[in-house]
Design a protein around this motif. Structure first.
Motif, PDB file in Angstrom:
ATOM      1  N   THR A  79      40.871  29.900  48.494  1.00  0.00           N
ATOM      2  CA  THR A  79      39.873  30.587  47.676  1.00  0.00           C
ATOM      3  C   THR A  79      39.669  29.828  46.373  1.00  0.00           C
ATOM      4  N   LEU A  80      38.407  29.679  45.990  1.00  0.00           N
ATOM      5  CA  LEU A  80      38.009  28.998  44.774  1.00  0.00           C
ATOM      6  C   LEU A  80      37.265  30.006  43.909  1.00  0.00           C
ATOM      7  N   VAL A  81      37.767  30.272  42.709  1.00  0.00           N
ATOM      8  CA  VAL A  81      37.195  31.307  41.846  1.00  0.00           C
ATOM      9  C   VAL A  81      37.055  30.755  40.424  1.00  0.00           C
ATOM     10  N   ALA A  82      35.884  30.991  39.815  1.00  0.00           N
ATOM     11  CA  ALA A  82      35.664  30.592  38.425  1.00  0.00           C
ATOM     12  C   ALA A  82      36.431  31.526  37.505  1.00  0.00           C
ATOM     13  N   SER A  83      37.015  30.968  36.461  1.00  0.00           N
ATOM     14  CA  SER A  83      37.769  31.776  35.508  1.00  0.00           C
ATOM     15  C   SER A  83      36.824  32.714  34.759  1.00  0.00           C
ATOM     16  N   PRO A  84      37.157  34.011  34.681  1.00  0.00           N
ATOM     17  CA  PRO A  84      36.294  34.933  33.936  1.00  0.00           C
ATOM     18  C   PRO A  84      36.486  34.875  32.428  1.00  0.00           C
ATOM     19  N   SER A  85      37.536  34.207  31.964  1.00  0.00           N
ATOM     20  CA  SER A  85      37.841  34.190  30.531  1.00  0.00           C
ATOM     21  C   SER A  85      37.677  32.820  29.884  1.00  0.00           C
ATOM     22  N   ASN A  86      37.524  31.775  30.689  1.00  0.00           N
ATOM     23  CA  ASN A  86      37.358  30.424  30.156  1.00  0.00           C
ATOM     24  C   ASN A  86      36.305  29.716  30.996  1.00  0.00           C
ATOM     25  N   HIS A 134      42.731  34.876  52.960  1.00  0.00           N
ATOM     26  CA  HIS A 134      42.825  36.009  52.049  1.00  0.00           C
ATOM     27  C   HIS A 134      41.509  36.163  51.286  1.00  0.00           C
ATOM     28  N   ALA A 135      41.398  37.211  50.490  1.00  0.00           N
ATOM     29  CA  ALA A 135      40.220  37.440  49.647  1.00  0.00           C
ATOM     30  C   ALA A 135      40.640  37.381  48.193  1.00  0.00           C
ATOM     31  N   MET A 136      39.766  36.791  47.356  1.00  0.00           N
ATOM     32  CA  MET A 136      40.063  36.625  45.938  1.00  0.00           C
ATOM     33  C   MET A 136      38.768  36.793  45.156  1.00  0.00           C
ATOM     34  N   CYS A 137      38.786  37.584  44.088  1.00  0.00           N
ATOM     35  CA  CYS A 137      37.568  37.813  43.319  1.00  0.00           C
ATOM     36  C   CYS A 137      37.904  38.117  41.862  1.00  0.00           C
ATOM     37  N   GLN A 138      36.899  38.011  41.006  1.00  0.00           N
ATOM     38  CA  GLN A 138      37.057  38.390  39.611  1.00  0.00           C
ATOM     39  C   GLN A 138      37.179  39.910  39.498  1.00  0.00           C
ATOM     40  N   GLY A 139      37.748  40.369  38.371  1.00  0.00           N
ATOM     41  CA  GLY A 139      38.032  41.786  38.216  1.00  0.00           C
ATOM     42  C   GLY A 139      36.952  42.587  37.519  1.00  0.00           C
ATOM     43  N   GLY A 140      35.781  42.008  37.251  1.00  0.00           N
ATOM     44  CA  GLY A 140      34.719  42.770  36.601  1.00  0.00           C
ATOM     45  C   GLY A 140      35.092  43.188  35.197  1.00  0.00           C
ATOM     46  N   ASN A 141      34.880  44.462  34.875  1.00  0.00           N
ATOM     47  CA  ASN A 141      35.165  44.969  33.528  1.00  0.00           C
ATOM     48  C   ASN A 141      36.648  44.919  33.178  1.00  0.00           C
ATOM     49  N   ILE A 145      41.888  38.261  37.894  1.00  0.00           N
ATOM     50  CA  ILE A 145      41.493  37.848  39.238  1.00  0.00           C
ATOM     51  C   ILE A 145      42.407  38.561  40.217  1.00  0.00           C
ATOM     52  N   TYR A 146      41.833  39.074  41.321  1.00  0.00           N
ATOM     53  CA  TYR A 146      42.590  39.880  42.277  1.00  0.00           C
ATOM     54  C   TYR A 146      42.623  39.196  43.648  1.00  0.00           C
ATOM     55  N   VAL A 147      43.763  39.364  44.357  1.00  0.00           N
ATOM     56  CA  VAL A 147      43.981  38.763  45.677  1.00  0.00           C
ATOM     57  C   VAL A 147      44.531  39.824  46.613  1.00  0.00           C
ATOM     58  N   PHE A 148      43.976  39.882  47.838  1.00  0.00           N
ATOM     59  CA  PHE A 148      44.500  40.810  48.837  1.00  0.00           C
ATOM     60  C   PHE A 148      44.577  40.121  50.198  1.00  0.00           C
ATOM     61  N   GLY A 149      45.695  40.411  50.925  1.00  0.00           N
ATOM     62  CA  GLY A 149      45.821  40.087  52.336  1.00  0.00           C
ATOM     63  C   GLY A 149      45.927  38.619  52.656  1.00  0.00           C
ATOM     64  N   GLY A 150      45.512  38.270  53.879  1.00  0.00           N
ATOM     65  CA  GLY A 150      45.614  36.921  54.402  1.00  0.00           C
ATOM     66  C   GLY A 150      46.624  36.851  55.531  1.00  0.00           C
ATOM     67  N   SER A 189      42.847  39.652  57.683  1.00  0.00           N
ATOM     68  CA  SER A 189      42.376  38.349  57.221  1.00  0.00           C
ATOM     69  C   SER A 189      40.863  38.310  57.393  1.00  0.00           C
ATOM     70  N   GLY A 190      40.231  37.323  56.770  1.00  0.00           N
ATOM     71  CA  GLY A 190      38.797  37.139  56.933  1.00  0.00           C
ATOM     72  C   GLY A 190      37.942  38.183  56.257  1.00  0.00           C
ATOM     73  N   HIS A 191      38.521  39.040  55.417  1.00  0.00           N
ATOM     74  CA  HIS A 191      37.774  40.077  54.716  1.00  0.00           C
ATOM     75  C   HIS A 191      37.176  39.494  53.445  1.00  0.00           C
ATOM     76  N   ARG A 192      36.411  40.304  52.727  1.00  0.00           N
ATOM     77  CA  ARG A 192      35.819  39.869  51.472  1.00  0.00           C
ATOM     78  C   ARG A 192      35.981  40.966  50.427  1.00  0.00           C
ATOM     79  N   MET A 193      36.050  40.548  49.149  1.00  0.00           N
ATOM     80  CA  MET A 193      36.146  41.483  48.036  1.00  0.00           C
ATOM     81  C   MET A 193      35.120  41.106  46.979  1.00  0.00           C
ATOM     82  N   THR A 194      34.672  42.110  46.228  1.00  0.00           N
ATOM     83  CA  THR A 194      33.848  41.883  45.065  1.00  0.00           C
ATOM     84  C   THR A 194      34.173  42.965  44.046  1.00  0.00           C
ATOM     85  N   TYR A 195      33.480  42.972  42.922  1.00  0.00           N
ATOM     86  CA  TYR A 195      33.793  43.914  41.855  1.00  0.00           C
ATOM     87  C   TYR A 195      32.571  44.757  41.525  1.00  0.00           C
ATOM     88  N   PHE A 196      32.818  45.968  41.026  1.00  0.00           N
ATOM     89  CA  PHE A 196      31.779  46.851  40.505  1.00  0.00           C
ATOM     90  C   PHE A 196      32.383  47.637  39.354  1.00  0.00           C
TER      91      PHE A 196
END
Length: 670
Positions: A79-86, A134-141, A145-150, A189-196
């Motif tokens: 998983t490749l995720v942009a930093s939400p703080s930098n 696994h799934a990895m996404c930013q935490g929104g408000n 960064i959050y990671v689940f499963g795999g 595995s193979g799931h997806r996550m996002t934030y709201f």
């Protein structure tokens, strides 16, 4: 006589013990001299020992450390995720690499520093265990960064785990925190996550069970303020997306948007059998791959301000029309990253035809922008710069008095600059500022990288992230025949300018080792049989090659030593199959029924006047399996407790279930 018998029995027992100790010593010497054999992957590969060794290695780090590093080793399904703080950092976590013979899994965390064009590797005492899918996404408000499963498999991918653990990474400190929430999503595995807003939203994925690959269609939400999982109640009789994995899941100000995906569905086909009276039809159930092209909107309505404290948000699925200009033909493995109200997708694979020989596939390297609100795709193309022309034209070319006057003025300014020793009026100063910024390492000017005017090689399942209007494409997979190649490279595209593809780094693809290792495996098996015969004659026992972690040598060595110690004490007395964690008695007997029946038949050879029928043999085989299952129950329960603490829910052996070939690696299209 009785004393003599007891003495003989004691002497025999002492000789057996001495012989076992001698064999153990010889095997230790053998293992210390011989190189470790990485090709072993027994049906009951001890994944617990492998993961325990990983955990032991992880605990050696007393604090979070960060050190300069080379670009990450090749891997897929990370998983490749942009930093939400930098806005100058990108995180890469996990993944797997398969070279045709062995699979390696990773739990390393890399940070790419955009401004200085450098990589940093983070070591932490409590990092999640190795995994991919696994799934990895930013935490929104909530930030972070959050990671689940795999999943994690043995080196030969014969058995593997699904995880159901949940983690939070703090981008600024690089610290991992395991979130202990009960009643959360099942392993997958193979799931997806996002934030709201303050919620993490999870959907879909797949589970490999002992019978089949099961695709999921459940929705889960995690409240980052109350630290609890809950499964929202959908309206009765309302439509919802089909089960799938490898889809795109994008955040939206009023919910989340789902597009595409991959799954396998049951299809019944008629089979004609030739008979004397003519053809007679029969149905055959097969699993057919399906690439989804539908779009769904998950509308989330937060509780009102005056609602009770524990009121949950209202959630419902809304089916949207098929997107305009959607990629054609349909393709799987098309990853998508979110960028300012749209999704940026790249690559994908279209399986043209599936036959007994394999799948003929077409791969793509097209770049699309999906406008979420308009539900429309736009293909993005690179823009070549215009050919440079002379900025100052001669007076004759311009014509007229105004042209001549401007040319004279420019010539006068150039002469004045030369007289004052400045050399140039408006060229040198920006270059000096740029040099100063580069020296600082964190300036606004970025290091110049090689630029290409062609898109990267076609691939699927590339990892994408957008940071500061720049798309980063890492890795990806390409198939040629039965071979599967993992790209070892990273590219950057400015989504505003589209002025070429910049090479962050690029290394040659490693050679595929599948075909060579398959032949060597057969030779090894024949050689091992000969070695066993020779060892029996010599009174010594052949060393059993240990299961390799394939990512590091230390876990392999530790596991091999553990197996050696176990074999030294029990190889003479017990070669029977053992139950696995989370395996019921019925599942244990279904998996090992043939072996237990063979033990009964072997026992019957040495019994006079004993003839059992098929039912009696099976009954006695079940009795032996039941006795073994209960004998190992305490040990297995301890392993189950350890696995549950590590977020592991089940061990699956793909070769023991129907349709095992449907899963594994690229076949699932993630």
């Amino acid at each position: 006589m009785a004393k003599d018998a007891k003495k003989k029995k004691a002497d025999k027992k002492a000789r057996v013990t001495q012989k076992q100790e001698k064999k153990s010593t010889q095997k230790e010497k053998k293992h210390s001299k011989k190189p470790k054999d990485d090709d072993s992957d027994a049906e009951d590969a001890d994944l617990d020992a492998i993961l325990a060794e990983y955990q032991k290695q992880q605990e050696q780090f007393l604090k979070v450390t960060e050190s300069p590093a080379e670009p990450p080793s090749p891997r897929a399904s990370g998983t490749l995720v942009a930093s939400p703080s930098n806005n100058s950092e990108i995180f890469l976590f996990g993944g797997e690499y398969f070279n045709g013979a062995l699979a390696s899994f990773f739990n390393d965390l890399y940070v790419y520093k955009i401004n200085s064009d450098s990589w940093r590797k983070v070591n932490s005492p409590n990092s999640p265990l190795p995994r991919s899918g696994h799934a990895m996404c930013q935490g929104g408000n909530s930030g972070g960064i959050y990671v689940f499963g795999g999943e994690f498999s043995s080196p030969k991918q014969g058995t593997f785990y699904h995880y159901n653990d949940f983690w939070r990474l703090e981008p600024s400190t690089r610290e991992w925190s395991k979130l202990e929430g009960k009643g959360g999503p099942p392993a997958r595995s193979g799931h997806r996550m996002t934030y709201f807003k303050n919620y993490i939203v999870l959907f879909g994925g797949f589970q490999d069970t002992s019978q089949q690959t099961k695709y999921l269609q459940d929705v889960w939400m995690y409240d980052t303020q109350r630290f609890t999982w809950f499964q929202p109640v959908l309206p009765p009789a309302a439509q919802k997306p089909d089960a799938r994995s490898s889809f795109s899941f994008l955040p939206h100000e009023t919910g989340a948007v789902l597009y595409g995906g991959y799954s396998r569905v049951k299809v019944s086909s008629s089979v004609v059998r030739a008979t004397k009276g003519g053809g007679k039809g029969a149905s055959k159930i097969t699993m057919k791959p399906m690439v989804h092209q539908d779009t769904w909107f998950l509308r989330i309505t937060p509780p009102a301000a005056d609602a009770p404290v524990h009121t949950l948000p209202t959630v419902r699925w809304e089916r949207r029309k098929r997107p305009v200009n959607s990629p054609n033909p349909p393709r799987a493995g098309t990853t998508m990253a979110h960028h300012k109200g749209r999704g940026i997708s790249f690559g994908g694979v279209h399986d043209v035809e599936e036959s007994e020989e394999g799948i003929d596939s077409e791969f793509f390297n097209l770049l699309y922008a999906y406008n979420i609100d308009r539900n429309r795709f736009f293909q993005l193309g690179l823009r070549r710069p215009r050919t440079s022309t002379k900025k100052a034209n001669t007076a004759a070319e311009r014509g007229g008095r105004r042209g001549r006057g401007k040319a004279d003025e420019e010539e006068l300014l150039r002469n004045l600059a030369l007289i004052e020793g400045k050399g140039s009026v408006d060229v040198d100063m920006p270059d000096a500022a740029a040099a100063a910024n580069v020296d600082d390492g964190e300036g606004t000017e970025k290091v110049e990288k090689p630029t290409s005017w062609e898109m990267p090689h076609p691939r699927f399942n590339a990892q994408l992230a957008v940071q500061e209007d720049t798309l980063y494409i890492y890795g990806g997979t390409f198939e040629k025949g039965d071979r599967e190649y993992t790209f070892d490279e990273m590219w950057a595209i400015d989504l505003g300018k589209l002025d070429g593809v910049k090479e962050v780094f690029k290394r040659e693809i490693s050679d595929w080792q599948g075909s060579d290792d398959e032949e060597s495996d057969e030779d090894d098996e024949e050689g091992s049989e000969d070695d066993e015969d020779e060892d029996e004659d010599d009174g010594t026992e052949a060393s059993t090659p240990a299961t390799s972690v394939a990512a590091t040598e230390e876990p392999a060595a530790a596991l091999e030593q553990d197996q050696t110690e176990q074999e030294g004490s029990s190889a003479l007395t017990d070669k029977l199959p053992h139950p696995r964690p989370f395996e019921s008695l019925r599942e244990f007997f279904a998996r090992t029924s043939n072996e237990w029946q063979e033990t009964v038949l072997e026992w019957m050879k040495y019994q006079r006047d004993v003839q059992y029928g098929v039912k009696e043999i099976r009954k006695r085989a079940f009795d032996r399996a039941e006795e073994k299952w209960w004998d190992c129950r305490e040990e297995i329960q301890a392993l189950e407790d350890e696995q549950e603490a590590a977020g592991i829910s089940e061990v699956v052996a793909l070769d023991q279930r129907g349709g095992g070939g449907e899963s594994g690696g690229a076949g699932r299209r993630r």
